[in-house]
Design a protein around this motif. Structure first.
Motif, PDB file in Angstrom:
ATOM      1  N   ALA A 128     -10.519   0.598   7.718  1.00 56.93           N
ATOM      2  CA  ALA A 128     -10.513   1.015   6.317  1.00 56.93           C
ATOM      3  C   ALA A 128      -9.584   2.211   6.103  1.00 56.93           C
ATOM      4  CB  ALA A 128     -11.934   1.354   5.863  1.00 56.93           C
ATOM      5  N   SER A 129      -9.562   3.149   7.047  1.00 61.59           N
ATOM      6  CA  SER A 129      -8.711   4.336   6.869  1.00 61.59           C
ATOM      7  C   SER A 129      -7.229   3.973   6.906  1.00 61.59           C
ATOM      8  CB  SER A 129      -9.039   5.405   7.912  1.00 61.59           C
ATOM      9  OG  SER A 129      -8.812   4.919   9.211  1.00 61.59           O
ATOM     10  N   LYS A 130      -6.846   3.031   7.748  1.00 65.01           N
ATOM     11  CA  LYS A 130      -5.451   2.566   7.799  1.00 65.01           C
ATOM     12  C   LYS A 130      -5.058   1.935   6.472  1.00 65.01           C
ATOM     13  CE  LYS A 130      -2.603  -1.044   9.906  1.00 65.01           C
ATOM     14  NZ  LYS A 130      -2.533  -2.089  10.931  1.00 65.01           N
ATOM     15  N   LEU A 131      -5.917   1.074   5.944  1.00 63.61           N
ATOM     16  CA  LEU A 131      -5.618   0.389   4.698  1.00 63.61           C
ATOM     17  C   LEU A 131      -5.614   1.350   3.516  1.00 63.61           C
ATOM     18  CD1 LEU A 131      -7.609  -2.909   5.290  1.00 63.61           C
ATOM     19  CD2 LEU A 131      -5.237  -2.378   5.871  1.00 63.61           C
ATOM     20  N   ASP A 132      -6.478   2.344   3.555  1.00 67.24           N
ATOM     21  CA  ASP A 132      -6.473   3.385   2.514  1.00 67.24           C
ATOM     22  C   ASP A 132      -5.158   4.162   2.530  1.00 67.24           C
ATOM     23  OD1 ASP A 132      -9.039   2.665   1.738  1.00 67.24           O
ATOM     24  OD2 ASP A 132     -10.012   4.294   2.855  1.00 67.24           O
ATOM     25  N   ALA A 133      -4.655   4.463   3.725  1.00 66.07           N
ATOM     26  CA  ALA A 133      -3.388   5.190   3.852  1.00 66.07           C
ATOM     27  C   ALA A 133      -2.230   4.366   3.278  1.00 66.07           C
ATOM     28  CB  ALA A 133      -3.123   5.540   5.313  1.00 66.07           C
ATOM     29  N   MET A 134      -2.222   3.066   3.566  1.00 65.76           N
ATOM     30  CA  MET A 134      -1.192   2.191   3.004  1.00 65.76           C
ATOM     31  C   MET A 134      -1.272   2.178   1.483  1.00 65.76           C
ATOM     32  SD  MET A 134      -1.061  -1.167   5.437  1.00 65.76           S
ATOM     33  CE  MET A 134       0.217  -1.909   4.459  1.00 65.76           C
ATOM     34  N   GLU A 135      -2.475   2.067   0.987  1.00 66.57           N
ATOM     35  CA  GLU A 135      -2.671   2.043  -0.466  1.00 66.57           C
ATOM     36  C   GLU A 135      -2.119   3.306  -1.114  1.00 66.57           C
ATOM     37  OE1 GLU A 135      -6.306   1.832  -3.719  1.00 66.57           O
ATOM     38  OE2 GLU A 135      -6.684   1.125  -1.677  1.00 66.57           O
ATOM     39  N   ASP A 136      -2.402   4.458  -0.515  1.00 64.52           N
ATOM     40  CA  ASP A 136      -1.881   5.725  -1.046  1.00 64.52           C
ATOM     41  C   ASP A 136      -0.359   5.715  -1.122  1.00 64.52           C
ATOM     42  OD1 ASP A 136      -4.429   6.754  -1.354  1.00 64.52           O
ATOM     43  OD2 ASP A 136      -4.372   7.934   0.501  1.00 64.52           O
ATOM     44  N   LEU A 137       0.305   5.210  -0.091  1.00 66.61           N
ATOM     45  CA  LEU A 137       1.765   5.164  -0.079  1.00 66.61           C
ATOM     46  C   LEU A 137       2.318   4.169  -1.103  1.00 66.61           C
ATOM     47  CD1 LEU A 137       2.405   5.388   3.754  1.00 66.61           C
ATOM     48  CD2 LEU A 137       2.918   7.138   2.041  1.00 66.61           C
ATOM     49  N   PHE A 138       1.678   3.029  -1.237  1.00 64.00           N
ATOM     50  CA  PHE A 138       2.162   2.012  -2.178  1.00 64.00           C
ATOM     51  C   PHE A 138       1.924   2.413  -3.636  1.00 64.00           C
ATOM     52  CE2 PHE A 138       1.649  -1.473   1.242  1.00 64.00           C
ATOM     53  CZ  PHE A 138       2.976  -1.329   1.635  1.00 64.00           C
ATOM     54  N   ARG A 139       0.965   3.280  -3.890  1.00 61.97           N
ATOM     55  CA  ARG A 139       0.668   3.709  -5.269  1.00 61.97           C
ATOM     56  C   ARG A 139       1.907   4.315  -5.946  1.00 61.97           C
ATOM     57  NH1 ARG A 139      -3.615   1.895  -7.302  1.00 61.97           N
ATOM     58  NH2 ARG A 139      -5.484   1.833  -6.040  1.00 61.97           N
ATOM     59  N   SER A 140       2.725   5.024  -5.200  1.00 65.58           N
ATOM     60  CA  SER A 140       3.914   5.648  -5.798  1.00 65.58           C
ATOM     61  C   SER A 140       4.940   4.603  -6.264  1.00 65.58           C
ATOM     62  CB  SER A 140       4.556   6.634  -4.822  1.00 65.58           C
ATOM     63  OG  SER A 140       5.025   5.953  -3.686  1.00 65.58           O
ATOM     64  N   TYR A 141       4.884   3.396  -5.736  1.00 68.36           N
ATOM     65  CA  TYR A 141       5.777   2.319  -6.165  1.00 68.36           C
ATOM     66  C   TYR A 141       5.155   1.515  -7.302  1.00 68.36           C
ATOM     67  CZ  TYR A 141       8.361   3.374  -1.955  1.00 68.36           C
ATOM     68  OH  TYR A 141       9.088   4.027  -0.996  1.00 68.36           O
ATOM     69  N   GLY A 142       3.835   1.537  -7.373  1.00 70.02           N
ATOM     70  CA  GLY A 142       3.104   0.788  -8.382  1.00 70.02           C
ATOM     71  C   GLY A 142       2.458  -0.450  -7.788  1.00 70.02           C
ATOM     72  N   ILE A 143       1.160  -0.416  -7.665  1.00 72.97           N
ATOM     73  CA  ILE A 143       0.411  -1.573  -7.169  1.00 72.97           C
ATOM     74  C   ILE A 143       0.031  -2.429  -8.374  1.00 72.97           C
ATOM     75  CG2 ILE A 143      -1.690  -2.369  -6.020  1.00 72.97           C
ATOM     76  CD1 ILE A 143      -1.595   0.187  -4.326  1.00 72.97           C
ATOM     77  N   LYS A 144       0.552  -3.646  -8.406  1.00 78.00           N
ATOM     78  CA  LYS A 144       0.266  -4.576  -9.503  1.00 78.00           C
ATOM     79  C   LYS A 144      -1.094  -5.237  -9.306  1.00 78.00           C
ATOM     80  CE  LYS A 144       3.293  -5.642 -12.142  1.00 78.00           C
ATOM     81  NZ  LYS A 144       3.399  -5.164 -13.507  1.00 78.00           N
ATOM     82  N   GLN A 145      -1.432  -5.503  -8.046  1.00 78.53           N
ATOM     83  CA  GLN A 145      -2.701  -6.164  -7.724  1.00 78.53           C
ATOM     84  C   GLN A 145      -3.073  -5.823  -6.290  1.00 78.53           C
ATOM     85  OE1 GLN A 145      -2.407 -10.346  -8.498  1.00 78.53           O
ATOM     86  NE2 GLN A 145      -4.603 -10.658  -8.466  1.00 78.53           N
ATOM     87  N   LEU A 146      -4.387  -5.754  -6.044  1.00 83.60           N
ATOM     88  CA  LEU A 146      -4.891  -5.435  -4.710  1.00 83.60           C
ATOM     89  C   LEU A 146      -6.180  -6.216  -4.485  1.00 83.60           C
ATOM     90  CD1 LEU A 146      -5.080  -2.093  -2.996  1.00 83.60           C
ATOM     91  CD2 LEU A 146      -7.231  -3.169  -3.492  1.00 83.60           C
TER      92      LEU A 146
END
Length: 159
Positions: A128-146
């Motif tokens: 979960a912590s790895k995936l949370d870290a990825m999510e944080d980085l992708f947020r700056s590009y804009g997550i359309k769907q997760l």
């Protein structure tokens, strides 16, 4: 506190409903739930993360043991276990910045599974912590769907 249970049940209609109903009727929240058949097609394994206090958790496990369709309950909360989760990210990505998103995916050993005109869909597995870290980085590009699967777990070693 969140408790991690691995529950071996009959692979029959209605079992999922009975197990989740038992937990929710007692006022406990299921944080995560995954269910899939096992190596024995007559059985399914439920991985349940339930939020409860110690007394409530004991009540849940005692009640689950009473269900005829439940064969085995393993509390993996404090055991050494292999835990994984799957996530799909659809990230906003113009062609000019696409390489940046792909680099982030590569760092996390994720893979690109779909390329759209202005999006990339990335598949990743891990803690979960790895995936949370990825999510944080992708947020700056804009997550359309997760979409996340919820945790699956298995005890380590020969158990």
């Amino acid at each position: 506190m969140n408790y991690l249970l691995s529950v071996l049940v009959e692979n029959k209609p209605g079992v999922l409903s009975r197990v989740t109903g038992l937990i929710s009727r007692r006022g406990f929240n299921i944080e995560s739930l995954t269910v899939a058949p096992t190596e024995d097609e007559s059985l399914s394994r439920m991985t349940i993360i339930v939020e409860a206090d110690e007394v409530g958790f004991e009540q849940i496990t005692k009640q689950l043991h009473k269900l005829v369709s439940v064969y085995k309950i393993s509390d993996l909360t404090y055991e050494e276990a292999v835990e994984r989760e799957l996530v799909l990210f659809k990230v906003q990505s113009s062609p000019e910045r696409r390489h940046e998103v792909i680099e982030i995916a590569n760092v996390f050993r994720a893979k690109v599974v779909d390329v759209g005109k202005n999006t990339l869909t990335i598949e990743a597995t891990g803690t979960a912590s790895k995936l949370d870290a990825m999510e944080d980085l992708f947020r700056s590009y804009g997550i359309k769907q997760l979409t996340r699967t919820g945790k699956i777990a298995m005890s380590r070693g020969a158990q």
